[in-house]
Design a protein around this motif. Structure first.
Motif, PDB file in Angstrom:
ATOM      1  N   MET A 170       0.951  -1.021  -0.050  1.00 36.49           N
ATOM      2  CA  MET A 170      -0.290   0.457  -0.431  1.00 36.49           C
ATOM      3  C   MET A 170       0.840   0.732  -0.280  1.00 36.49           C
ATOM      4  N   ASN A 171       0.798   2.001  -1.349  1.00 34.13           N
ATOM      5  CA  ASN A 171       1.645   3.425  -0.880  1.00 34.13           C
ATOM      6  C   ASN A 171       0.851   4.740  -0.511  1.00 34.13           C
ATOM      7  N   TYR A 172       1.805   5.399   0.017  1.00 32.94           N
ATOM      8  CA  TYR A 172       1.228   6.500   1.093  1.00 32.94           C
ATOM      9  C   TYR A 172       0.157   7.073   0.135  1.00 32.94           C
ATOM     10  N   ILE A 173      -0.242   6.974  -1.061  1.00 33.37           N
ATOM     11  CA  ILE A 173      -1.785   7.525  -1.230  1.00 33.37           C
ATOM     12  C   ILE A 173      -2.638   6.752  -1.175  1.00 33.37           C
ATOM     13  N   GLU A 174      -2.889   5.890  -1.501  1.00 32.58           N
ATOM     14  CA  GLU A 174      -3.661   4.121  -1.055  1.00 32.58           C
ATOM     15  C   GLU A 174      -3.863   4.446   0.688  1.00 32.58           C
ATOM     16  N   ALA A 175      -2.350   4.817   1.360  1.00 28.76           N
ATOM     17  CA  ALA A 175      -3.134   4.550   2.691  1.00 28.76           C
ATOM     18  C   ALA A 175      -3.423   6.108   3.250  1.00 28.76           C
ATOM     19  N   PHE A 176      -3.614   6.701   2.843  1.00 28.26           N
ATOM     20  CA  PHE A 176      -4.014   8.091   3.154  1.00 28.26           C
ATOM     21  C   PHE A 176      -5.862   8.091   2.947  1.00 28.26           C
ATOM     22  N   LYS A 177      -6.148   7.462   1.785  1.00 27.23           N
ATOM     23  CA  LYS A 177      -7.751   6.772   1.611  1.00 27.23           C
ATOM     24  C   LYS A 177      -8.530   6.320   2.334  1.00 27.23           C
ATOM     25  N   LYS A 178      -6.914   5.011   2.739  1.00 24.13           N
ATOM     26  CA  LYS A 178      -7.818   4.349   3.713  1.00 24.13           C
ATOM     27  C   LYS A 178      -8.137   4.815   5.238  1.00 24.13           C
ATOM     28  N   LEU A 179      -6.889   5.048   5.750  1.00 21.00           N
ATOM     29  CA  LEU A 179      -7.196   6.323   7.010  1.00 21.00           C
ATOM     30  C   LEU A 179      -8.281   7.395   6.760  1.00 21.00           C
ATOM     31  N   GLN A 180      -8.463   7.912   5.641  1.00 22.54           N
ATOM     32  CA  GLN A 180      -9.981   8.607   5.511  1.00 22.54           C
ATOM     33  C   GLN A 180     -10.932   8.204   5.581  1.00 22.54           C
ATOM     34  N   GLU A 181     -11.338   6.871   4.984  1.00 25.34           N
ATOM     35  CA  GLU A 181     -12.275   5.793   5.028  1.00 25.34           C
ATOM     36  C   GLU A 181     -12.165   5.134   6.358  1.00 25.34           C
ATOM     37  N   TYR A 182     -11.611   4.771   6.795  1.00 20.35           N
ATOM     38  CA  TYR A 182     -11.788   4.604   8.911  1.00 20.35           C
ATOM     39  C   TYR A 182     -12.153   5.524   9.262  1.00 20.35           C
ATOM     40  N   SER A 183     -11.989   6.834   9.076  1.00 19.90           N
ATOM     41  CA  SER A 183     -12.693   8.356  10.002  1.00 19.90           C
ATOM     42  C   SER A 183     -13.832   8.803   9.892  1.00 19.90           C
ATOM     43  N   LYS A 184     -14.246   7.368   9.419  1.00 18.77           N
ATOM     44  CA  LYS A 184     -16.001   7.920   9.329  1.00 18.77           C
ATOM     45  C   LYS A 184     -16.542   7.181  10.630  1.00 18.77           C
ATOM     46  N   ASN A 185     -15.927   5.670  10.792  1.00 18.70           N
ATOM     47  CA  ASN A 185     -16.775   5.043  11.501  1.00 18.70           C
ATOM     48  C   ASN A 185     -15.115   4.136  12.351  1.00 18.70           C
ATOM     49  N   LEU A 186     -14.833   4.913  13.422  1.00 17.69           N
ATOM     50  CA  LEU A 186     -13.846   4.918  14.238  1.00 17.69           C
ATOM     51  C   LEU A 186     -13.990   3.711  15.148  1.00 17.69           C
ATOM     52  N   GLU A 187     -14.876   3.390  15.905  1.00 16.21           N
ATOM     53  CA  GLU A 187     -15.240   2.483  16.316  1.00 16.21           C
ATOM     54  C   GLU A 187     -15.393   1.085  16.151  1.00 16.21           C
ATOM     55  N   SER A 188     -15.076   1.008  15.282  1.00 16.05           N
ATOM     56  CA  SER A 188     -15.449  -0.551  14.729  1.00 16.05           C
ATOM     57  C   SER A 188     -13.186  -0.884  13.770  1.00 16.05           C
ATOM     58  N   VAL A 189     -12.650  -0.318  13.914  1.00 17.81           N
ATOM     59  CA  VAL A 189     -11.635   0.551  13.855  1.00 17.81           C
ATOM     60  C   VAL A 189     -10.615  -0.026  14.697  1.00 17.81           C
ATOM     61  N   GLU A 190      -9.473  -1.167  14.997  1.00 18.74           N
ATOM     62  CA  GLU A 190      -8.316  -1.395  16.053  1.00 18.74           C
ATOM     63  C   GLU A 190      -7.779  -0.083  16.159  1.00 18.74           C
ATOM     64  N   TYR A 191      -7.276   0.030  17.035  1.00 18.71           N
ATOM     65  CA  TYR A 191      -6.226   1.761  17.894  1.00 18.71           C
ATOM     66  C   TYR A 191      -4.969   0.913  16.313  1.00 18.71           C
ATOM     67  N   GLU A 192      -4.667  -0.154  16.858  1.00 16.38           N
ATOM     68  CA  GLU A 192      -3.029  -0.733  16.685  1.00 16.38           C
ATOM     69  C   GLU A 192      -2.968  -1.034  14.923  1.00 16.38           C
ATOM     70  N   LYS A 193      -4.379  -0.757  14.293  1.00 13.63           N
ATOM     71  CA  LYS A 193      -4.446  -0.619  12.701  1.00 13.63           C
ATOM     72  C   LYS A 193      -3.881   0.204  12.440  1.00 13.63           C
ATOM     73  N   LEU A 194      -4.326   1.306  12.885  1.00 17.59           N
ATOM     74  CA  LEU A 194      -4.412   2.583  12.966  1.00 17.59           C
ATOM     75  C   LEU A 194      -3.493   3.654  13.086  1.00 17.59           C
ATOM     76  N   ILE A 195      -2.199   3.171  13.817  1.00 16.84           N
ATOM     77  CA  ILE A 195      -0.647   3.036  14.087  1.00 16.84           C
ATOM     78  C   ILE A 195       0.000   2.952  12.696  1.00 16.84           C
ATOM     79  N   GLU A 196      -0.164   1.294  12.819  1.00 14.19           N
ATOM     80  CA  GLU A 196       0.373   0.643  11.540  1.00 14.19           C
ATOM     81  C   GLU A 196       0.421   1.822  10.033  1.00 14.19           C
ATOM     82  N   ILE A 197      -1.105   2.653  10.219  1.00 12.32           N
ATOM     83  CA  ILE A 197      -0.989   3.061   9.138  1.00 12.32           C
ATOM     84  C   ILE A 197      -0.895   4.155   9.001  1.00 12.32           C
ATOM     85  N   LEU A 198      -0.279   4.851   9.440  1.00 10.92           N
ATOM     86  CA  LEU A 198       0.381   5.683  10.149  1.00 10.92           C
ATOM     87  C   LEU A 198       2.146   6.010  10.388  1.00 10.92           C
ATOM     88  N   LYS A 199       2.125   4.863  10.518  1.00 15.29           N
ATOM     89  CA  LYS A 199       3.402   4.180  10.516  1.00 15.29           C
ATOM     90  C   LYS A 199       4.506   3.974   9.514  1.00 15.29           C
TER      91      LYS A 199
END
Length: 293
Positions: free
Chosen positions: A1-30
């Protein structure tokens, strides 16, 4: 996953954060957005840093330990929710610094602490008692700036100036996709400025905080205060930075009076310039109105 795809995934997750594991967000950012420069600023030595604590029935706190960050393990165990910058059971030093639009940082500190402040229907004419402690930093600190939130830029000239400065820095950096840099930091800043419905809504801002504070050159992070309409500024510091670089200077009590949309901040009758294992309180005889909103 390149950084553009990762950013789009982050934006998608932002719409429903209750169902997203915190560690998954960390990995995308890191791992996927690791090349984003961190916007930095300097907090000058001996800056005024103010922290508020609601008294909640306690007439006067007895020790500076009551006014600093939480150290009681039993209390820490009960911290089960995400904050705007902290994970569950994680202790950070939340505080406020002055801005050109709000030179009394205590207003920001109380706004961020009070349950009544944003409740437009609440009435508390007897007053809500707070203790404000003022701290100073012994040395200049390097802090990350979260200054790309669109509403904050509109409402706060300090943030607008920092935003323009950071944008210029990004343009001068070699190998940086400046357009993506700005889009990403607007997104991150809007996560900090988010009006949360659930504590899960803070997951992205918390994950960004965690990663930024692991950087060797970063000692804290500042972001606009949502509760003050972005005219105030918050400062978050790790506890080891507080222990090494901060010292308490003074404390005072303040009263927040609330009549629906109108708020008045006055003194609570006591102040102290002797802060230690025991706080020596003195009485204020005059009644002073500090701020009206």
């Amino acid at each position: 996953m390149n950084y553009i795809e990762a950013f789009k995934k982050l934006q998608e997750y932002s719409k429903n954060l209750e169902s997203v594991e915190y560690e998954k967000l960390i990995e995308i950012l890191k791992n996927s957005i690791s090349k984003i420069p961190i916007p930095l600023a300097k907090l000058q030595q001996e800056s005024s840093i103010e922290r508020a604590r609601a008294n909640n029935g306690t007439p006067l706190f007895k020790s500076i330990e009551d006014l600093g960050y939480i150290k009681n393990p039993d209390v820490i165990k009960k911290l089960s929710k995400f904050g705007r910058a902290n994970k569950p059971h994680e202790v950070l030093f939340y505080s406020a610094i002055q801005t050109s639009k709000l030179d009394q940082a205590r207003v920001t500190a109380i706004a961020e602490t009070s349950r009544l402040f944003l409740d437009t229907n609440s009435v508390q004419m007897d007053g809500e008692l707070f203790t404000i402690s003022r701290w100073r930093n012994k040395e200049e600190l390097i802090i990350a700036e979260v200054v790309y939130a669109e509403e904050a830029i509109k409402n706060n000239e300090d943030i607008k100036a920092s935003y323009e400065k950071q944008k210029q820095f990004a343009k001068e950096l070699k190998g940086v996709d400046s357009e993506f840099f700005e889009d990403f930091l607007i997104f991150i800043s809007n996560e900090y400025a988010r009006i949360a419905v659930s504590h899960n809504d803070y997951k992205i801002s918390t994950a960004y905080t965690e990663l930024v504070l692991t950087h060797n050159d970063v000692q804290g992070i500042t972001y606009p205060s949502v509760q003050t309409g972005y005219v105030g500024a918050n400062l978050v510091l790790p506890t080891n930075i507080v222990d090494e670089f901060l010292y308490p200077e003074a404390a005072t009590t303040s009263m927040l009076y609330k009549n629906k949309m109108k708020m008045t901040l006055g003194n609570g009758g006591h102040f102290s310039k002797k802060l230690g294992n025991e706080i020596v309180w003195e009485e204020l005889k005059e009644s002073v109105i500090l701020q009206e909103h």
